[in-house]
Design a protein around this motif. Structure first.
Motif, PDB file in Angstrom:
ATOM      1  N   LYS A   6       0.852  -1.184   0.000  1.00 50.14           N
ATOM      2  CA  LYS A   6       0.000   0.000   0.000  1.00 50.14           C
ATOM      3  C   LYS A   6       0.887   1.233   0.000  1.00 50.14           C
ATOM      4  O   LYS A   6       1.847   1.320   0.759  1.00 50.14           O
ATOM      5  CB  LYS A   6      -0.895   0.024   1.228  1.00 50.14           C
ATOM      6  N   GLN A   7       0.538   2.141  -0.840  1.00 52.48           N
ATOM      7  CA  GLN A   7       1.298   3.383  -0.867  1.00 52.48           C
ATOM      8  C   GLN A   7       0.796   4.297   0.245  1.00 52.48           C
ATOM      9  O   GLN A   7      -0.407   4.452   0.433  1.00 52.48           O
ATOM     10  CB  GLN A   7       1.137   4.078  -2.210  1.00 52.48           C
ATOM     11  N   LYS A   8       1.752   4.839   0.955  1.00 51.27           N
ATOM     12  CA  LYS A   8       1.363   5.747   2.028  1.00 51.27           C
ATOM     13  C   LYS A   8       0.958   7.076   1.422  1.00 51.27           C
ATOM     14  O   LYS A   8       1.616   7.600   0.533  1.00 51.27           O
ATOM     15  CB  LYS A   8       2.522   5.959   2.991  1.00 51.27           C
ATOM     16  N   ARG A   9      -0.114   7.578   1.940  1.00 46.81           N
ATOM     17  CA  ARG A   9      -0.564   8.887   1.472  1.00 46.81           C
ATOM     18  C   ARG A   9       0.122   9.963   2.295  1.00 46.81           C
ATOM     19  O   ARG A   9       0.222   9.856   3.509  1.00 46.81           O
ATOM     20  CB  ARG A   9      -2.072   9.020   1.631  1.00 46.81           C
ATOM     21  N   ARG A  10       0.601  10.954   1.611  1.00 48.57           N
ATOM     22  CA  ARG A  10       1.237  12.065   2.304  1.00 48.57           C
ATOM     23  C   ARG A  10       0.160  13.038   2.760  1.00 48.57           C
ATOM     24  O   ARG A  10      -0.772  13.336   2.032  1.00 48.57           O
ATOM     25  CB  ARG A  10       2.197  12.806   1.396  1.00 48.57           C
ATOM     26  N   ALA A  11       0.357  13.515   3.953  1.00 48.02           N
ATOM     27  CA  ALA A  11      -0.581  14.503   4.480  1.00 48.02           C
ATOM     28  C   ALA A  11      -0.222  15.866   3.901  1.00 48.02           C
ATOM     29  O   ALA A  11       0.921  16.308   3.963  1.00 48.02           O
ATOM     30  CB  ALA A  11      -0.511  14.544   5.993  1.00 48.02           C
ATOM     31  N   ALA A  12      -1.180  16.518   3.330  1.00 48.64           N
ATOM     32  CA  ALA A  12      -0.954  17.840   2.748  1.00 48.64           C
ATOM     33  C   ALA A  12      -1.715  18.874   3.564  1.00 48.64           C
ATOM     34  O   ALA A  12      -2.895  18.692   3.876  1.00 48.64           O
ATOM     35  CB  ALA A  12      -1.418  17.862   1.305  1.00 48.64           C
ATOM     36  N   ILE A  13      -1.028  19.901   3.901  1.00 45.21           N
ATOM     37  CA  ILE A  13      -1.664  20.967   4.663  1.00 45.21           C
ATOM     38  C   ILE A  13      -1.890  22.136   3.716  1.00 45.21           C
ATOM     39  O   ILE A  13      -0.949  22.649   3.105  1.00 45.21           O
ATOM     40  CB  ILE A  13      -0.763  21.402   5.847  1.00 45.21           C
ATOM     41  N   ASN A  14      -3.096  22.553   3.634  1.00 46.52           N
ATOM     42  CA  ASN A  14      -3.441  23.676   2.778  1.00 46.52           C
ATOM     43  C   ASN A  14      -3.171  24.963   3.561  1.00 46.52           C
ATOM     44  O   ASN A  14      -3.855  25.258   4.537  1.00 46.52           O
ATOM     45  CB  ASN A  14      -4.907  23.589   2.361  1.00 46.52           C
ATOM     46  N   ILE A  15      -2.170  25.718   3.150  1.00 42.16           N
ATOM     47  CA  ILE A  15      -1.783  26.912   3.903  1.00 42.16           C
ATOM     48  C   ILE A  15      -2.308  28.200   3.272  1.00 42.16           C
ATOM     49  O   ILE A  15      -1.941  29.287   3.694  1.00 42.16           O
ATOM     50  CB  ILE A  15      -0.259  26.996   4.054  1.00 42.16           C
ATOM     51  N   THR A  16      -3.171  28.097   2.307  1.00 41.73           N
ATOM     52  CA  THR A  16      -3.698  29.292   1.657  1.00 41.73           C
ATOM     53  C   THR A  16      -4.449  30.165   2.650  1.00 41.73           C
ATOM     54  O   THR A  16      -4.244  31.387   2.687  1.00 41.73           O
ATOM     55  CB  THR A  16      -4.633  28.892   0.503  1.00 41.73           C
TER      56      THR A  16
END
Length: 134
Positions: A6-16
């Motif tokens: 399983k590919q690990k999903r990267r957590a993305a933080i929306n900084i807009t």
């Protein structure tokens, strides 16, 4: 035996939205901050349409309508003005004098202060005016 990778999903933080909040805070502090005024007397500066903006130096002379002279934040008589200027020029890195003379100040007093500034070793003289109407 087969393993599913399983590919690990990267957590993305929306900084807009964070950037928007920071810009709003910056604008708020810029608008609400108090600006320091130089100490001196209430002057009615002459108006000039062709005025240029210049950065005010540390050396400032105020000439009031009655001929009273303030060098920086203290009242100085004309005969001891040159000594005070020489002392200030020795410790200043910028040899620029800002001259703020009231509109009703005597022309002779203004010219006398300009002459004293030249003798004291000041290299530049900025005459303060008020931008706007004639």
């Amino acid at each position: 035996m087969r393993f599913d990778l399983k590919q690990k999903r990267r957590a993305a933080i929306n900084i807009t939205s964070l950037i928007d909040v920071l810009f709003l805070l910056l604008i708020f502090f810029m608008v609400s901050s108090t600006f320091l005024e130089q100490p001196g007397m209430k002057l009615d500066l002459p108006a000039a349409e062709a005025a240029e903006a210049a950065r005010a130096g540390k050396l400032t002379v105020f000439i009031g309508p009655g001929g009273e002279i303030l060098f920086g934040d203290r009242a100085v008589p004309v005969d001891s003005l040159e000594a005070a200027m020489r002392e200030a020029v020795a410790s200043a890195d910028d040899r620029t004098l800002v001259l703020k003379a009231d509109r009703d100040a005597r022309h002779g007093t203004v010219v006398q202060v300009m002459d004293i500034a030249k003798r004291a070793g000041l290299e530049r003289l900025v005459v303060a005016t008020q931008a706007g109407e004639r």
